[in-house]
Design an enzyme around this catalytic site. Sequence first.
Site, PDB file in Angstrom:
ATOM      1  N   TYR A 142       0.822  -1.659   0.104  1.00  0.00           N
ATOM      2  CA  TYR A 142      -0.261   0.183  -0.073  1.00  0.00           C
ATOM      3  C   TYR A 142       0.724   1.752   0.131  1.00  0.00           C
ATOM      4  O   TYR A 142       0.219   2.595  -0.277  1.00  0.00           O
ATOM      5  CB  TYR A 142      -1.012   0.257   1.230  1.00  0.00           C
ATOM      6  CG  TYR A 142      -2.066  -0.911   1.484  1.00  0.00           C
ATOM      7  CD1 TYR A 142      -2.132  -2.061  -0.007  1.00  0.00           C
ATOM      8  CD2 TYR A 142      -2.558  -1.471   2.264  1.00  0.00           C
ATOM      9  CE1 TYR A 142      -3.547  -2.519  -0.009  1.00  0.00           C
ATOM     10  CE2 TYR A 142      -3.982  -1.800   2.290  1.00  0.00           C
ATOM     11  CZ  TYR A 142      -3.984  -3.590   0.733  1.00  0.00           C
ATOM     12  OH  TYR A 142      -4.915  -4.342   1.536  1.00  0.00           O
ATOM     13  N   ASP A 224      -3.223 -18.612   2.122  1.00  0.00           N
ATOM     14  CA  ASP A 224      -4.775 -18.943   0.857  1.00  0.00           C
ATOM     15  C   ASP A 224      -4.325 -19.751   2.550  1.00  0.00           C
ATOM     16  O   ASP A 224      -6.089 -19.862   2.298  1.00  0.00           O
ATOM     17  CB  ASP A 224      -3.827 -19.044  -0.321  1.00  0.00           C
ATOM     18  CG  ASP A 224      -2.717 -19.753  -0.610  1.00  0.00           C
ATOM     19  OD1 ASP A 224      -2.153 -19.655   0.817  1.00  0.00           O
ATOM     20  OD2 ASP A 224      -2.143 -20.550  -1.527  1.00  0.00           O
ATOM     21  N   ASP A 248      -5.493  -6.765   5.600  1.00  0.00           N
ATOM     22  CA  ASP A 248      -6.205  -5.914   5.902  1.00  0.00           C
ATOM     23  C   ASP A 248      -7.606  -6.753   5.111  1.00  0.00           C
ATOM     24  O   ASP A 248      -8.414  -6.997   5.476  1.00  0.00           O
ATOM     25  CB  ASP A 248      -6.091  -5.125   4.293  1.00  0.00           C
ATOM     26  CG  ASP A 248      -7.174  -3.557   3.901  1.00  0.00           C
ATOM     27  OD1 ASP A 248      -8.108  -3.651   4.910  1.00  0.00           O
ATOM     28  OD2 ASP A 248      -6.752  -3.133   3.240  1.00  0.00           O
TER      29      ASP A 248
END
Length: 357
Positions: A142, A224, A248
């Site tokens: 980010y 995952d 997030d």
Amino acid sequence: MKFNIAVLDGDGIGPEICAGAIQVLEAVGKKYGHTFNFKHYPIGGCAIDECGDPLPEKTVTGCLASDSVLLGAVGGYKWDDMPVDKRPEKGLLRIRRAMGLYSNVRPAKLWKALAKASPLKYELVKDGVEIIIVRELTGGIYFGDRGRDTGPDGEYAWDTERYSVKEIERITRIACELAVKRGKKLVSVDKANVLESSRLWRSTVHEYCAKNYPQITVEDVLVDNMAMQIVKNPAQFDVVLTSNMFGDILSDEAAQVTGSIGMLASSSLGDGRRGLYEPIHGSAPDIAGKDVANPIATILAAAMMLRDSFGLVREYAAIEIAIQKVLDEGVRTADIMERGKRLAGCREMARLIAERV
Ligand code: NAD
């Protein structure tokens, strides 16, 4: 002991839920012999109305002079059309930066008494769940280099995931500090089978823990797999450490498992002990001023402040037990109401929890 707490009530239900948390902190102070001094400062929409700025200088100074900060929520219809850099939410980003906060700790706690609110099968969550996600907040993709260009195949774009050893170590410390106060187990989430930044993440976490927190067991889980495990068997996790982007996504997934936004708290921490503690929900302008908001998320945020900023572990537990008792007695605010339970408003819920403390 004496503590100075800056209270940023904010907008909408902010003042109601903060008042509830203050009432509970005062009950804790009385029982355990602590003095909490509260000073209120404006942030968000009310600060725009009062000072023309969502984060006035006096709020920054007040927070930096305090031992810790309790925040309600910001925003509302009235300020929805303001330019982006003048909106209430800008106040939040700026206060985090001003306080040097680089972590976000979000416990997704499903109370046994509310297990039926979870969208997961009852058998999976019947004993309650608590996944504490520690997310790195100021680094990673980010904040990395990004751009667009045009090559032989036409237009393309890129973002960069970049972490330094120092950034990984400081967030690992925050997760370890929590893990030593709990089950001494840490799950570190990465994508080390593909990403170089994850390989550095993984080796740094292990080296840092082995050197500084040898009593903690560290397990690595690929992101995952983590996303699957949260819905398959959420009760297996305790403290989970991860990067900005993975955190997030996973913290929202874990929050959904609990089924009730009015019950979830979060904290942002930096190098010192001072933190910013707040509910994860917004200012709920649709129910503001009606005495129907659930104050428990903010009360839990205040409890986290006692444990993580002031080291008051017993006092943290006293608040958790008080909440548990009130829920077991069948008292509910409107957002978590079930048939056969007794409805309470925001003020009554806070008062009952304070009394049980
Ligand atoms: P929201 O979290 O305020 O509300 C979503 C829904 O949940 C609403 O129906 C609301 O009534 C309900 N709800 C939220 N908290 C509750 C509580 N404690 N008890 C009972 N019900 C509760 O999200 P939104 O409606 O998308 O946003 C409203 C405003 O809040 C916007 O201005 C948004 O920008 C702002 N916001 C602020 C923060 C923050 O301050 N950290 C976070 C998210 C949104």
